[in-house]
Design an enzyme around this catalytic site. Structure first.
Site, PDB file in Angstrom:
ATOM      1  N   ASP A  36      -0.522  -3.824   6.213  1.00 15.04           N
ATOM      2  CA  ASP A  36      -1.053  -3.243   7.416  1.00 15.04           C
ATOM      3  C   ASP A  36      -2.720  -3.723   7.506  1.00 15.04           C
ATOM      4  O   ASP A  36      -3.554  -3.342   8.328  1.00 15.04           O
ATOM      5  CB  ASP A  36      -0.941  -2.033   7.530  1.00 15.04           C
ATOM      6  CG  ASP A  36       0.418  -1.357   7.967  1.00 15.04           C
ATOM      7  OD1 ASP A  36       1.300  -2.415   7.976  1.00 15.04           O
ATOM      8  OD2 ASP A  36       0.621  -0.513   8.043  1.00 15.04           O
TER       9      ASP A  36
ATOM     10  N   HIS B 260       1.350   3.949   1.870  1.00 17.70           N
ATOM     11  CA  HIS B 260       1.782   4.735   3.247  1.00 17.70           C
ATOM     12  C   HIS B 260       3.235   4.990   3.034  1.00 17.70           C
ATOM     13  O   HIS B 260       3.962   3.895   2.871  1.00 17.70           O
ATOM     14  CB  HIS B 260       1.356   4.020   4.356  1.00 17.70           C
ATOM     15  CG  HIS B 260      -0.389   4.251   4.695  1.00 17.70           C
ATOM     16  ND1 HIS B 260      -0.771   3.680   5.538  1.00 17.70           N
ATOM     17  CD2 HIS B 260      -1.104   5.194   4.346  1.00 17.70           C
ATOM     18  CE1 HIS B 260      -2.227   4.040   5.860  1.00 17.70           C
ATOM     19  NE2 HIS B 260      -2.173   5.109   4.985  1.00 17.70           N
TER      20      HIS B 260
ATOM     21  N   ASP C  42       5.588   4.696   5.249  1.00 19.76           N
ATOM     22  CA  ASP C  42       6.441   3.810   6.185  1.00 19.76           C
ATOM     23  C   ASP C  42       6.516   2.506   5.367  1.00 19.76           C
ATOM     24  O   ASP C  42       7.156   1.572   5.881  1.00 19.76           O
ATOM     25  CB  ASP C  42       6.188   3.683   7.606  1.00 19.76           C
ATOM     26  CG  ASP C  42       4.552   3.036   7.383  1.00 19.76           C
ATOM     27  OD1 ASP C  42       3.734   3.479   6.984  1.00 19.76           O
ATOM     28  OD2 ASP C  42       4.259   2.602   8.811  1.00 19.76           O
ATOM     29  N   HIS C  43       5.983   2.428   4.095  1.00 23.18           N
ATOM     30  CA  HIS C  43       5.906   0.973   3.472  1.00 23.18           C
ATOM     31  C   HIS C  43       6.657   1.572   2.069  1.00 23.18           C
ATOM     32  O   HIS C  43       7.042   0.364   1.393  1.00 23.18           O
ATOM     33  CB  HIS C  43       4.792   0.440   3.274  1.00 23.18           C
ATOM     34  CG  HIS C  43       4.023   0.041   4.490  1.00 23.18           C
ATOM     35  ND1 HIS C  43       4.070  -1.260   4.904  1.00 23.18           N
ATOM     36  CD2 HIS C  43       3.612   0.526   5.647  1.00 23.18           C
ATOM     37  CE1 HIS C  43       3.467  -1.503   6.268  1.00 23.18           C
ATOM     38  NE2 HIS C  43       3.293  -0.474   6.370  1.00 23.18           N
TER      39      HIS C  43
ATOM     40  N   HIS D 286       0.861  -1.261  -0.087  1.00 21.52           N
ATOM     41  CA  HIS D 286       0.118   0.055   0.037  1.00 21.52           C
ATOM     42  C   HIS D 286       0.804   1.175   0.004  1.00 21.52           C
ATOM     43  O   HIS D 286       2.112   1.018   0.088  1.00 21.52           O
ATOM     44  CB  HIS D 286      -0.954  -0.009   1.195  1.00 21.52           C
ATOM     45  CG  HIS D 286      -0.283   0.130   2.491  1.00 21.52           C
ATOM     46  ND1 HIS D 286       0.409  -0.984   3.069  1.00 21.52           N
ATOM     47  CD2 HIS D 286      -0.454   0.711   3.589  1.00 21.52           C
ATOM     48  CE1 HIS D 286       0.920  -0.602   4.261  1.00 21.52           C
ATOM     49  NE2 HIS D 286       0.237   0.554   4.341  1.00 21.52           N
TER      50      HIS D 286
ATOM     51  N   HIS E 268       4.108  -4.334  10.980  1.00 22.36           N
ATOM     52  CA  HIS E 268       4.625  -4.042  11.957  1.00 22.36           C
ATOM     53  C   HIS E 268       4.623  -4.838  13.239  1.00 22.36           C
ATOM     54  O   HIS E 268       4.092  -5.981  13.448  1.00 22.36           O
ATOM     55  CB  HIS E 268       3.784  -2.868  12.611  1.00 22.36           C
ATOM     56  CG  HIS E 268       3.476  -1.727  11.714  1.00 22.36           C
ATOM     57  ND1 HIS E 268       4.365  -0.542  11.969  1.00 22.36           N
ATOM     58  CD2 HIS E 268       2.697  -1.642  10.658  1.00 22.36           C
ATOM     59  CE1 HIS E 268       4.088   0.411  10.914  1.00 22.36           C
ATOM     60  NE2 HIS E 268       3.029  -0.213  10.099  1.00 22.36           N
TER      61      HIS E 268
ATOM     62  N   HIS F  25      -7.662  -0.812   5.338  1.00 24.14           N
ATOM     63  CA  HIS F  25      -6.739   0.217   6.039  1.00 24.14           C
ATOM     64  C   HIS F  25      -6.455   1.411   5.101  1.00 24.14           C
ATOM     65  O   HIS F  25      -6.470   2.563   5.501  1.00 24.14           O
ATOM     66  CB  HIS F  25      -5.420  -0.574   6.418  1.00 24.14           C
ATOM     67  CG  HIS F  25      -4.146   0.411   6.702  1.00 24.14           C
ATOM     68  ND1 HIS F  25      -4.195   0.799   8.204  1.00 24.14           N
ATOM     69  CD2 HIS F  25      -3.008   0.523   6.183  1.00 24.14           C
ATOM     70  CE1 HIS F  25      -3.138   1.277   8.247  1.00 24.14           C
ATOM     71  NE2 HIS F  25      -2.378   1.230   7.333  1.00 24.14           N
TER      72      HIS F  25
END
Length: 256
Positions: free
Chosen positions: A132, A57, A59-60, A55, A170, A113
């Site tokens: 996530d 985001h 942080d990915h 996805h 995570h 998400h």
């Protein structure tokens, strides 16, 4: 089988390296940072051939650009997020397949998400990279999707074989365990998993991967259609989507 390596990055993210021994092809899943990945690749003598995103985001995907520049590896991720992943080379969606050397992943659309979230399921390797969407003893927050979408996505993942190993985005398991015990305190499978998680946490070890079979027994977010959970939430007879939504609402405000 794929050789899978877990790389902790940022505060609590996991990035995964996957190597196909037959061909030497190497993929990275959800590189939230480039430098730790590049260091592990150098240490192992592996050359990156694919970059996989679940996805959009940051942080990915924040490591995409640097890793792509270093390796010329294509970025493969959700077509629905093409406008939000500027480095994307190949967009994929439900039912598509992605090959990493001789290994094949099926793409599963799992919105909730985020609206474009996907998972990569390497069936022959019993490995699911679900970003996530599904966590051990938990699930992702609903930033863009609806409870109905997320419940449908979780049911898709729940239908996979019990031996499937869950590689999520995570290290949230200890906190998830505390919440899960608050609404399902008498579940022996959950009690056992929570104790295992505490041992791993105290030893400084990852709580992942975990099998889907273990999650089916212990994760309350996979039990929204269980009348016993509905009754414990004071929602006897309620629709599973409503039960899931209430479970997620309680988790969002949990302070245990």
């Amino acid at each position: 089988m794929l050789d899978i390596r877990l790389i902790p990055v940022l505060s609590d993210n996991y990035v995964y390296l996957l190597r196909d021994g037959a061909t030497g092809a190497v993929a990275v899943v959800d590189p939230g940072e480039a430098e730790p990945v590049a260091m592990v690749l150098d240490d192992l003598g592996w050359r990156l051939s694919h970059i996989l995103n679940t996805h959009h985001h940051a942080d990915h995907v924040a490591g995409n650009e640097d890793l792509k520049r270093l390796s010329q590896a294509p970025v493969i991720g959700p077509e629905a997020d093409r406008h939000r992943i500027p480095t994307l080379d190949q967009g994929v969606g439900e039912g598509d397949t992605v090959r990493v050397g001789s290994r094949t992943a099926r793409v599963i659309a799992v919105p909730g998400h985020t609206s474009g979230h996907i998972a990569f399921w390497f069936e022959a390797d019993s490995a699911l990279f679900c970003g996530d969407t599904l966590f051990s003893l938990g699930c992702g927050r609903l930033f863009e999707g609806t409870p109905a979408q997320m419940w449908d996505s979780l049911q898709k993942l729940r239908a996979l074989p019990d031996e499937t190993r869950i590689y999520c985005g995570h290290e949230y398991t200890a906190g998830n365990a505390r919440f899960a015990l608050s609404i399902d305190p008498d579940n022996p499978a959950l009690q056992a998993r929570a104790a295992e998680v505490e041992r791993l946490w105290l030893a400084g070890k990852p709580t992942l991967p975990v099998t889907l079979g273990a999650e089916k027994r212990a994760n309350p977010f996979l039990h929204a259609d269980d009348p016993a959970l509905a009754a414990r939430l004071g929602m006897a007879g309620a629709d599973p989507v409503a039960v899931f939504a209430e479970t997620r609402r309680r988790k969002d405000t949990f302070r245990g």
